[in-house]
Design a protein around this motif. Sequence first.
Motif, PDB file in Angstrom:
ATOM      1  N   HIS A 137       0.819  -1.201   0.000  1.00 18.52           N
ATOM      2  CA  HIS A 137       0.000   0.000   0.000  1.00 18.52           C
ATOM      3  C   HIS A 137       0.861   1.262   0.000  1.00 18.52           C
ATOM      4  O   HIS A 137       0.449   2.307  -0.493  1.00 18.52           O
ATOM      5  CB  HIS A 137      -0.906   0.035   1.239  1.00 18.52           C
ATOM      6  CG  HIS A 137      -2.057  -0.909   1.181  1.00 18.52           C
ATOM      7  ND1 HIS A 137      -1.921  -2.268   1.022  1.00 18.52           N
ATOM      8  CD2 HIS A 137      -3.398  -0.692   1.270  1.00 18.52           C
ATOM      9  CE1 HIS A 137      -3.110  -2.841   1.019  1.00 18.52           C
ATOM     10  NE2 HIS A 137      -4.021  -1.911   1.174  1.00 18.52           N
ATOM     11  N   LEU A 162       0.638   6.767  -0.011  1.00 21.33           N
ATOM     12  CA  LEU A 162      -0.372   5.737  -0.212  1.00 21.33           C
ATOM     13  C   LEU A 162      -0.595   5.613  -1.714  1.00 21.33           C
ATOM     14  O   LEU A 162      -0.777   6.626  -2.404  1.00 21.33           O
ATOM     15  CB  LEU A 162      -1.679   6.132   0.478  1.00 21.33           C
ATOM     16  CG  LEU A 162      -1.798   5.825   1.969  1.00 21.33           C
ATOM     17  CD1 LEU A 162      -3.052   6.491   2.538  1.00 21.33           C
ATOM     18  CD2 LEU A 162      -1.828   4.335   2.225  1.00 21.33           C
ATOM     19  N   ARG A 163      -0.573   4.403  -2.236  1.00 15.77           N
ATOM     20  CA  ARG A 163      -0.620   4.238  -3.693  1.00 15.77           C
ATOM     21  C   ARG A 163      -1.886   4.890  -4.273  1.00 15.77           C
ATOM     22  O   ARG A 163      -3.008   4.576  -3.865  1.00 15.77           O
ATOM     23  CB  ARG A 163      -0.563   2.763  -4.075  1.00 15.77           C
ATOM     24  CG  ARG A 163      -1.739   1.949  -3.576  1.00 15.77           C
ATOM     25  CD  ARG A 163      -1.549   0.467  -3.814  1.00 15.77           C
ATOM     26  NE  ARG A 163      -2.738  -0.277  -3.414  1.00 15.77           N
ATOM     27  CZ  ARG A 163      -2.742  -1.514  -2.956  1.00 15.77           C
ATOM     28  NH1 ARG A 163      -1.601  -2.182  -2.817  1.00 15.77           N
ATOM     29  NH2 ARG A 163      -3.874  -2.105  -2.641  1.00 15.77           N
ATOM     30  N   VAL A 215      -7.073   1.770  -3.633  1.00 15.86           N
ATOM     31  CA  VAL A 215      -6.172   2.880  -3.955  1.00 15.86           C
ATOM     32  C   VAL A 215      -6.714   4.127  -3.262  1.00 15.86           C
ATOM     33  O   VAL A 215      -7.874   4.163  -2.838  1.00 15.86           O
ATOM     34  CB  VAL A 215      -6.058   3.106  -5.477  1.00 15.86           C
ATOM     35  CG1 VAL A 215      -5.442   1.891  -6.156  1.00 15.86           C
ATOM     36  CG2 VAL A 215      -7.408   3.428  -6.105  1.00 15.86           C
ATOM     37  N   GLU A 253     -10.983   6.695  -1.144  1.00 13.50           N
ATOM     38  CA  GLU A 253     -10.513   5.311  -1.181  1.00 13.50           C
ATOM     39  C   GLU A 253     -11.509   4.489  -1.989  1.00 13.50           C
ATOM     40  O   GLU A 253     -12.720   4.589  -1.775  1.00 13.50           O
ATOM     41  CB  GLU A 253     -10.404   4.725   0.223  1.00 13.50           C
ATOM     42  CG  GLU A 253     -10.024   3.244   0.229  1.00 13.50           C
ATOM     43  CD  GLU A 253     -10.146   2.599   1.603  1.00 13.50           C
ATOM     44  OE1 GLU A 253      -9.988   1.363   1.694  1.00 13.50           O
ATOM     45  OE2 GLU A 253     -10.400   3.331   2.578  1.00 13.50           O
TER      46      GLU A 253
END
Length: 381
Positions: free
Chosen positions: A37, A70-71, A99, A112
Amino acid sequence: MIRPLLTEDALAEIEGMLATLARIFSDAGYAPVEPAHLFPAETLLELYGEDVRARAFLFNDPEQGGELCLRPDFTVPVALAHGDGGWERARGYAYHGPVFRRQEPGSGRAVEYVQAGLEDFGAEDRAAADAHVFALTLHGLDALSAPARHVTTGDLSIIFGLLDALELPEHRAGQLRRHLWRPQRFQRLIQRFSRPPEAPSDTRSRLLQSVRTGRVAELAMAAGEPVGRRSLAEVTARAERLAATAAEAPMPGEQADLISAVLAVKAPMAEALQRLREIAAAAGVALSPVLDRFESRMQAMASRGLTPEKLSFDASFGRNLEYYDGFVFEVLAEDGASHPPLAGGGRYDSITARLGAVRPIPAVGAMIRPEAVQAAIRGRA
């Protein structure tokens, strides 16, 4: 907004969608992967600059220093993992998971959400790989019973190829390439390059004169104590670039018109290809290599049961998707064009070199958003 709480039924439905897509991608030869992540924010900052802070969640790394991210999608993490195993090998990967992206205030979009998708590296037949990933994405949406949808395709290699063919001064071509993904900024640059240079201010006149006489350092030191991080050598180099650009003639009107004409092409694929060939021939610019690849992609799509004559093509599409440099596409629910896409993807060869490959490696990928599909099915788009 924060991702809403999913009911048991909604969660089971999404899990079923993810399982369906995983099976489709696995049957097509894509190996499942699960990247972390978190990854170093430095990678994204090097790729996209400080602008990425407005779209990604970055925070300090308390152990190693620097920043973590955070990706915001899977493309860069999967590409980095592929590079760790050797860039030159041909390999495809499938993934799914959450994601995280910052959204515009008031947009109502979750920060998210879940993506499922695939990334394909090393396929030298780029047209065939583009068509394969595109067809597989549409097949995935069909398998999820996604509702009626609108597909838009584009090809950023066409405008990049045009900028190369025009043989613009390098600094102009570089700025236009760098700002292609910012359409308003791109258009302002075209307008600025097309105008005769304005009379310089007194301060700039003195700077340009110091370049001609070789006295930039003397002028800089006379201005007082240096402020900022630029060295005297960097200041001198910048002054020399300003002097060089000040002496350049404006961009010819026909070049600006040609760029606008190419970006204005919007039609079904086959018609768009013919129109682009006519524009290039009339202007005497060499766009055959990228347009031939466009035609090969159409043929590859047709061989997979698609109908390119009915697919929409927009030469300006994809200019807000920063890492793509070739074929791009997006799928929207027909009644939800103002909402998140159901799917999208494209080609991003150039990123691989920036991530560590010794040459640009063929790379194309796509993602599907199960939650968007679920909402569209339920009539909430």
